[in-house]
Design a protein around this motif. Structure first.
Motif, short mmCIF file in Angstrom:
data_model
loop_
_atom_site.label_atom_id
_atom_site.label_comp_id
_atom_site.label_asym_id
_atom_site.label_seq_id
_atom_site.Cartn_x
_atom_site.Cartn_y
_atom_site.Cartn_z
N ASP A 18 27.86 -20.91 8.87
CA ASP A 18 28.22 -19.85 8.06
C ASP A 18 27.44 -18.79 7.63
O ASP A 18 27.79 -18.25 6.28
CB ASP A 18 30.05 -19.63 7.57
CG ASP A 18 30.76 -20.14 8.26
OD1 ASP A 18 31.19 -20.05 9.79
OD2 ASP A 18 31.71 -20.63 7.96
N ILE A 19 26.22 -19.97 7.21
CA ILE A 19 25.24 -19.57 5.87
C ILE A 19 23.92 -19.03 7.22
O ILE A 19 23.93 -19.73 8.08
CB ILE A 19 24.89 -20.06 5.32
CG1 ILE A 19 24.07 -21.77 5.29
CG2 ILE A 19 25.58 -21.14 4.47
CD1 ILE A 19 22.77 -21.65 5.61
N GLN A 20 22.77 -18.21 6.32
CA GLN A 20 22.24 -17.62 7.24
C GLN A 20 20.86 -18.51 6.91
O GLN A 20 21.06 -18.56 5.17
CB GLN A 20 21.65 -15.86 6.69
CG GLN A 20 22.52 -15.12 8.12
CD GLN A 20 22.22 -13.76 7.59
OE1 GLN A 20 21.00 -13.74 8.59
NE2 GLN A 20 22.46 -12.94 7.17
N LEU A 21 19.57 -19.10 7.75
CA LEU A 21 19.11 -19.96 6.93
C LEU A 21 17.91 -19.68 5.38
O LEU A 21 17.93 -19.72 4.99
CB LEU A 21 18.54 -21.09 7.96
CG LEU A 21 17.40 -21.97 7.59
CD1 LEU A 21 18.25 -22.98 7.45
CD2 LEU A 21 16.28 -21.97 9.08
N MET A 32 7.38 -16.30 2.56
CA MET A 32 8.96 -16.33 3.45
C MET A 32 10.46 -15.00 3.40
O MET A 32 10.58 -15.10 4.02
CB MET A 32 9.74 -17.79 3.17
CG MET A 32 8.25 -18.54 3.18
SD MET A 32 9.54 -20.34 2.85
CE MET A 32 10.66 -20.61 3.61
N ALA A 33 9.66 -14.48 2.42
CA ALA A 33 10.29 -12.91 1.86
C ALA A 33 9.92 -12.35 2.60
O ALA A 33 11.17 -11.27 3.37
CB ALA A 33 9.92 -12.52 0.23
N LEU A 34 8.72 -11.89 3.10
CA LEU A 34 8.16 -11.22 4.11
C LEU A 34 8.69 -11.26 5.23
O LEU A 34 8.77 -10.62 6.19
CB LEU A 34 6.81 -11.06 3.93
CG LEU A 34 6.56 -10.14 2.57
CD1 LEU A 34 5.18 -10.23 3.09
CD2 LEU A 34 6.48 -8.94 2.40
N VAL A 35 8.24 -12.50 5.60
CA VAL A 35 9.04 -13.47 7.21
C VAL A 35 11.08 -12.74 7.23
O VAL A 35 11.84 -11.90 7.61
CB VAL A 35 9.14 -14.67 7.51
CG1 VAL A 35 10.22 -14.84 8.35
CG2 VAL A 35 7.74 -14.51 7.55
N ALA A 36 11.44 -13.14 6.18
CA ALA A 36 13.11 -12.71 6.17
C ALA A 36 13.68 -11.43 6.06
O ALA A 36 14.20 -10.83 6.42
CB ALA A 36 13.64 -12.94 5.14
N ILE A 37 12.76 -10.53 5.49
CA ILE A 37 12.90 -9.17 5.66
C ILE A 37 12.31 -8.51 6.67
O ILE A 37 13.13 -7.60 6.90
CB ILE A 37 12.23 -8.20 4.46
CG1 ILE A 37 12.10 -8.87 2.77
CG2 ILE A 37 12.35 -6.58 4.31
CD1 ILE A 37 11.38 -7.49 1.95
N ASP A 66 13.69 -19.34 9.39
CA ASP A 66 14.50 -18.87 10.37
C ASP A 66 13.97 -17.53 10.94
O ASP A 66 13.71 -16.71 10.52
CB ASP A 66 15.16 -17.57 9.60
CG ASP A 66 17.21 -17.75 9.78
OD1 ASP A 66 16.88 -17.51 11.04
OD2 ASP A 66 17.91 -17.41 9.45
N LEU A 67 14.72 -17.39 12.56
CA LEU A 67 13.59 -16.68 13.63
C LEU A 67 14.71 -16.02 14.19
O LEU A 67 14.64 -15.42 15.24
CB LEU A 67 12.65 -17.22 14.22
CG LEU A 67 11.43 -17.96 13.83
CD1 LEU A 67 11.29 -18.89 14.83
CD2 LEU A 67 10.65 -17.36 12.95
N SER A 68 16.07 -16.38 13.95
CA SER A 68 17.57 -15.81 14.59
C SER A 68 16.95 -14.58 15.10
O SER A 68 17.13 -13.29 14.05
CB SER A 68 18.28 -16.17 14.39
OG SER A 68 18.74 -15.42 12.43
N ALA A 69 17.59 -13.84 16.06
CA ALA A 69 17.99 -12.80 16.95
C ALA A 69 16.70 -11.61 16.65
O ALA A 69 16.62 -10.99 16.45
CB ALA A 69 18.66 -12.06 15.61
N SER A 70 15.65 -12.23 16.52
CA SER A 70 13.72 -12.01 16.55
C SER A 70 13.08 -11.55 17.92
O SER A 70 14.40 -12.61 18.73
CB SER A 70 13.18 -12.46 16.14
OG SER A 70 12.60 -14.47 16.26
N ASP A 71 12.14 -11.13 18.41
CA ASP A 71 11.06 -10.93 19.28
C ASP A 71 9.90 -12.27 19.53
O ASP A 71 9.20 -11.76 20.26
CB ASP A 71 11.12 -10.17 18.92
CG ASP A 71 11.56 -8.70 19.53
OD1 ASP A 71 12.96 -8.89 20.05
OD2 ASP A 71 11.35 -7.75 19.38
N VAL A 85 14.76 -25.33 11.47
CA VAL A 85 14.77 -24.03 11.99
C VAL A 85 15.92 -22.87 13.02
O VAL A 85 16.91 -23.90 12.86
CB VAL A 85 12.97 -24.99 12.95
CG1 VAL A 85 12.68 -23.35 13.63
CG2 VAL A 85 12.25 -24.67 12.50
N ASP A 86 15.91 -21.91 12.72
CA ASP A 86 17.19 -21.24 13.46
C ASP A 86 15.99 -20.73 14.54
O ASP A 86 16.11 -19.39 14.15
CB ASP A 86 17.95 -20.38 12.19
CG ASP A 86 18.88 -19.83 12.89
OD1 ASP A 86 19.68 -19.74 14.53
OD2 ASP A 86 19.73 -19.49 12.31
#
Length: 268
Positions: free
Chosen positions: A172-175, A1-6, A30-35, A54-55
């Motif tokens: 106001d937080i990122q997932l 999950m850390a790799l996904v976040a980075i 958290d997939l926000s603003a991704s491709d 899920v975001d």
């Protein structure tokens, strides 16, 4: 999950990355603003069936098809974050038909009074919908068609309708903030630029400001390094010319003739 976040923060998160890293133990995504597209979301939903939050906000490649797969496979999904962009808002509006229950010829004035087995489809577990820029018609639609889903809940010390609002449903937080809280921000630095934390009051503008900051950082670095690149290019060219002269007999003759010519002209 850390790799996904980075990867998401470095704007490298796409279908290949998310599918290769997906793990069945995940509870949040958290997939926000991704491709990531419908394909990637569907594959992850098949693997990570225990997802509870899920975001997909600002995900222009995710449509109702992907959301439908998410709802079908993740029966514990309680929080969904969406919208915050023209395409994402369009997808969120069309998701109303996915979230509301589909009744199989049952009797009664309210589906809220029905047993779960009487509901054929619908996001049965979905409780919280975070859609900051929801339009009036959509809000009214969710209120009337999906009364169990609370849209944009406001946290309070007394809870919401008797239920404590989970952290994942706070706008106001990122997932995935909790996943990277102990990591050095330099881990996701892009081209020498580290994204600074934005104040909560500006969170609604994160999409444009983040992209613009990355673009400006690249332009600034590119401009700053341009003279050095030009100098290196000149040095490389001179080095190549010297090597050519040293290895080619004809080139040596031409170089010596040129020097002799310059010497004659200088004496004249």
């Amino acid at each position: 999950m850390a790799l996904v976040a980075i990867a998401r923060r470095r704007m490298l998160l796409d279908d290949d990355v998310i599918v290769s890293l997906a793990d069945h133990t995940w509870k949040i995504l958290d997939l926000s603003a991704s491709d990531v597209s419908d394909f990637g979301l569907a594959k992850v939903a098949e693997i990570c069936t225990s997802l509870g939050a899920v975001d997909i906000s600002r995900c222009d490649k995710i449509t109702t098809s992907g959301v439908s797969e998410l709802v079908e496979h993740c029966l514990s999904l309680e929080t969904l974050r969406c919208g915050e962009g023209p395409r994402s808002d369009h997808t969120a509006r069309r998701c109303l038909d996915i979230f509301k229950p589909k009744l199989n010829d049952v009797e009664g004035d309210s589906w809220e009074e029905l047993n779960t087995e009487e509901i054929a489809n619908g996001a049965q577990s979905l409780r919280w919908l975070v859609w900051p820029k929801i339009d009036k018609n959509s809000l009214e639609g969710f209120s009337s068609e999906c009364p169990r889903i609370i849209v944009n809940p406001n946290p309070s010390p007394f809870g919401f309708r008797g239920t404590q609002v989970p952290r994942e449903a706070l706008p106001d937080i990122q997932l995935d903030d909790s996943i990277v809280k102990d990591l050095d921000p330099k881990t996701w630095a892009v081209r020498g630029f580290t994204l600074k934390a934005m104040p909560p009051s500006l969170s609604s503008h994160t999409e444009l400001s983040v992209a613009e900051k990355f673009r400006l950082a690249f332009v600034e670095r590119d401009t700053r390094l341009a003279p050095k690149r030009a100098k290196n290019a000149r040095q490389h060219q001179r080095r190549a010319e010297r090597e050519w002269v040293m290895t080619d007999t004809t080139a040596k003759a031409v170089a010596l003739a040129s020097r002799a010519s310059r010497s004659v002209h200088s004496w004249n």
